[in-house]
Design a protein around this motif. Structure first.
Motif, PDB file in Angstrom:
ATOM      1  N   VAL A 130     -69.805 -85.737  44.117  1.00 60.72           N
ATOM      2  CA  VAL A 130     -68.763 -85.846  45.122  1.00 60.72           C
ATOM      3  C   VAL A 130     -68.397 -84.429  45.571  1.00 60.72           C
ATOM      4  O   VAL A 130     -68.092 -83.587  44.725  1.00 60.72           O
ATOM      5  CB  VAL A 130     -67.519 -86.558  44.538  1.00 60.72           C
ATOM      6  CG1 VAL A 130     -66.406 -86.630  45.557  1.00 60.72           C
ATOM      7  CG2 VAL A 130     -67.882 -87.943  44.029  1.00 60.72           C
ATOM      8  N   PRO A 131     -68.432 -84.165  46.878  1.00 62.22           N
ATOM      9  CA  PRO A 131     -68.067 -82.828  47.338  1.00 62.22           C
ATOM     10  C   PRO A 131     -66.550 -82.649  47.321  1.00 62.22           C
ATOM     11  O   PRO A 131     -65.820 -83.476  47.843  1.00 62.22           O
ATOM     12  CB  PRO A 131     -68.610 -82.779  48.768  1.00 62.22           C
ATOM     13  CG  PRO A 131     -68.613 -84.196  49.207  1.00 62.22           C
ATOM     14  CD  PRO A 131     -68.862 -85.021  47.981  1.00 62.22           C
ATOM     15  N   LEU A 132     -66.108 -81.599  46.677  1.00 67.34           N
ATOM     16  CA  LEU A 132     -64.698 -81.225  46.718  1.00 67.34           C
ATOM     17  C   LEU A 132     -64.612 -79.875  47.403  1.00 67.34           C
ATOM     18  O   LEU A 132     -65.510 -79.047  47.260  1.00 67.34           O
ATOM     19  CB  LEU A 132     -64.106 -81.140  45.303  1.00 67.34           C
ATOM     20  CG  LEU A 132     -64.025 -82.454  44.538  1.00 67.34           C
ATOM     21  CD1 LEU A 132     -63.413 -82.228  43.162  1.00 67.34           C
ATOM     22  CD2 LEU A 132     -63.211 -83.497  45.297  1.00 67.34           C
ATOM     23  N   LYS A 133     -63.558 -79.649  48.125  1.00 65.48           N
ATOM     24  CA  LYS A 133     -63.436 -78.397  48.863  1.00 65.48           C
ATOM     25  C   LYS A 133     -63.335 -77.223  47.896  1.00 65.48           C
ATOM     26  O   LYS A 133     -62.544 -77.227  46.970  1.00 65.48           O
ATOM     27  CB  LYS A 133     -62.225 -78.438  49.784  1.00 65.48           C
ATOM     28  CG  LYS A 133     -62.424 -79.377  50.948  1.00 65.48           C
ATOM     29  CD  LYS A 133     -61.303 -79.292  51.933  1.00 65.48           C
ATOM     30  CE  LYS A 133     -61.584 -80.245  53.079  1.00 65.48           C
ATOM     31  NZ  LYS A 133     -60.578 -80.175  54.101  1.00 65.48           N
TER      32      LYS A 133
ATOM     33  N   GLY B 165     -73.308 -80.179  56.774  1.00 70.77           N
ATOM     34  CA  GLY B 165     -73.860 -81.496  57.024  1.00 70.77           C
ATOM     35  C   GLY B 165     -72.990 -82.635  56.516  1.00 70.77           C
ATOM     36  O   GLY B 165     -73.297 -83.793  56.765  1.00 70.77           O
ATOM     37  N   LEU B 166     -71.929 -82.321  55.789  1.00 70.94           N
ATOM     38  CA  LEU B 166     -71.037 -83.376  55.311  1.00 70.94           C
ATOM     39  C   LEU B 166     -70.046 -83.741  56.403  1.00 70.94           C
ATOM     40  O   LEU B 166     -69.528 -82.872  57.100  1.00 70.94           O
ATOM     41  CB  LEU B 166     -70.246 -82.905  54.081  1.00 70.94           C
ATOM     42  CG  LEU B 166     -71.051 -82.610  52.838  1.00 70.94           C
ATOM     43  CD1 LEU B 166     -70.141 -82.054  51.750  1.00 70.94           C
ATOM     44  CD2 LEU B 166     -71.745 -83.856  52.335  1.00 70.94           C
ATOM     45  N   LYS B 167     -69.780 -85.009  56.528  1.00 75.37           N
ATOM     46  CA  LYS B 167     -68.780 -85.410  57.501  1.00 75.37           C
ATOM     47  C   LYS B 167     -67.389 -85.198  56.905  1.00 75.37           C
ATOM     48  O   LYS B 167     -67.196 -85.309  55.691  1.00 75.37           O
ATOM     49  CB  LYS B 167     -69.000 -86.848  57.941  1.00 75.37           C
ATOM     50  CG  LYS B 167     -69.148 -87.835  56.822  1.00 75.37           C
ATOM     51  CD  LYS B 167     -69.627 -89.175  57.331  1.00 75.37           C
ATOM     52  CE  LYS B 167     -70.032 -89.990  56.138  1.00 75.37           C
ATOM     53  NZ  LYS B 167     -71.203 -90.691  56.164  1.00 75.37           N
ATOM     54  N   GLU B 168     -66.469 -84.869  57.752  1.00 76.59           N
ATOM     55  CA  GLU B 168     -65.085 -84.690  57.315  1.00 76.59           C
ATOM     56  C   GLU B 168     -64.496 -86.061  56.990  1.00 76.59           C
ATOM     57  O   GLU B 168     -64.424 -86.933  57.853  1.00 76.59           O
ATOM     58  CB  GLU B 168     -64.259 -84.016  58.420  1.00 76.59           C
ATOM     59  CG  GLU B 168     -64.596 -82.567  58.634  1.00 76.59           C
ATOM     60  CD  GLU B 168     -64.120 -81.677  57.496  1.00 76.59           C
ATOM     61  OE1 GLU B 168     -63.019 -81.919  56.951  1.00 76.59           O
ATOM     62  OE2 GLU B 168     -64.855 -80.748  57.139  1.00 76.59           O
TER      63      GLU B 168
ATOM     64  N   ARG C 224     -63.207 -92.107  50.654  1.00 78.50           N
ATOM     65  CA  ARG C 224     -64.417 -92.504  51.375  1.00 78.50           C
ATOM     66  C   ARG C 224     -65.670 -91.985  50.670  1.00 78.50           C
ATOM     67  O   ARG C 224     -66.676 -92.670  50.606  1.00 78.50           O
ATOM     68  CB  ARG C 224     -64.373 -91.993  52.822  1.00 78.50           C
ATOM     69  CG  ARG C 224     -63.176 -92.487  53.610  1.00 78.50           C
ATOM     70  CD  ARG C 224     -63.276 -93.926  54.007  1.00 78.50           C
ATOM     71  NE  ARG C 224     -64.316 -94.040  55.024  1.00 78.50           N
ATOM     72  CZ  ARG C 224     -64.959 -95.150  55.289  1.00 78.50           C
ATOM     73  NH1 ARG C 224     -64.680 -96.242  54.656  1.00 78.50           N
ATOM     74  NH2 ARG C 224     -65.892 -95.179  56.213  1.00 78.50           N
ATOM     75  N   PHE C 225     -65.594 -90.749  50.146  1.00 74.66           N
ATOM     76  CA  PHE C 225     -66.718 -90.218  49.372  1.00 74.66           C
ATOM     77  C   PHE C 225     -66.942 -91.067  48.122  1.00 74.66           C
ATOM     78  O   PHE C 225     -68.074 -91.322  47.722  1.00 74.66           O
ATOM     79  CB  PHE C 225     -66.481 -88.756  48.967  1.00 74.66           C
ATOM     80  CG  PHE C 225     -66.735 -87.771  50.077  1.00 74.66           C
ATOM     81  CD1 PHE C 225     -67.983 -87.663  50.675  1.00 74.66           C
ATOM     82  CD2 PHE C 225     -65.729 -86.933  50.512  1.00 74.66           C
ATOM     83  CE1 PHE C 225     -68.222 -86.754  51.691  1.00 74.66           C
ATOM     84  CE2 PHE C 225     -65.956 -86.011  51.526  1.00 74.66           C
ATOM     85  CZ  PHE C 225     -67.202 -85.922  52.124  1.00 74.66           C
ATOM     86  N   LEU C 226     -65.859 -91.530  47.504  1.00 72.97           N
ATOM     87  CA  LEU C 226     -65.990 -92.364  46.306  1.00 72.97           C
ATOM     88  C   LEU C 226     -66.599 -93.720  46.652  1.00 72.97           C
ATOM     89  O   LEU C 226     -67.371 -94.267  45.858  1.00 72.97           O
ATOM     90  CB  LEU C 226     -64.642 -92.513  45.614  1.00 72.97           C
ATOM     91  CG  LEU C 226     -64.070 -91.220  45.029  1.00 72.97           C
ATOM     92  CD1 LEU C 226     -62.681 -91.459  44.454  1.00 72.97           C
ATOM     93  CD2 LEU C 226     -64.986 -90.624  43.980  1.00 72.97           C
TER      94      LEU C 226
END
Length: 151
Positions: free
Chosen positions: A104-107, A115-118, A123-125
């Protein structure tokens, strides 16, 4: 199948991940294993419903040798992240593990993943749960498991 959820500090992300996996009944298809960088994180993930748990560098390195899926934030790949809780040995073991890694991308202000959508963390989960389900389905096919009338 064994799914390792890796988290540190207070274990908040790991807790939410395990709760999501249980809500989607993934715990019925695979064993959920909480690997905390510290005892607090492990305890929080166990209370969330993980089947087993272990803490610290040696436990993490040892248990990744027989894990099918690793789940965590992108920071588990970076040595000294999580305020130094991810040791170089942990990061190396995670990177070198043959397990599928669903992260999971975390800031992080110093690392930008292009390339990740905001979108918000929930939603990532949702995507993470979908990818785990897809992996479990495809893994069965590639392992030669065929549907029969008794399945």
């Amino acid at each position: 199948m064994k799914i390792a959820v890796i988290d540190g500090q207070g274990g908040g992300l790991g807790k939410v991940v395990i709760e999501r996996l249980i809500k989607e009944r993934i715990h019925e298809k695979a064993s959920l294993f909480a690997l905390g960088t510290n005892g607090v994180a492990t305890s929080v993930m166990l209370k969330a419903g993980a089947h087993e748990g272990a803490s610290g560098e040696n436990a993490l390195v040892y248990n990744l040798t027989n894990t099918d899926i690793i789940i965590g934030s992108c920071s588990i790949l970076l040595q000294n992240s999580m305020l130094g809780e991810i040791t170089p040995g942990m990061a190396c073991a995670i990177l070198e593990s043959p397990a599928c890694k669903i992260l999971v991308p975390l800031k992080n202000h110093k690392i930008m993943l292009l390339g990740l959508k905001e979108q918000q963390l929930p939603r990532f989960l949702d995507e993470m749960v979908q990818k785990v389900n897809e992996y479990l389905l495809n893994r069965g096919r590639t392992a030669g498991i065929k549907k029969t009338k008794s399945n």
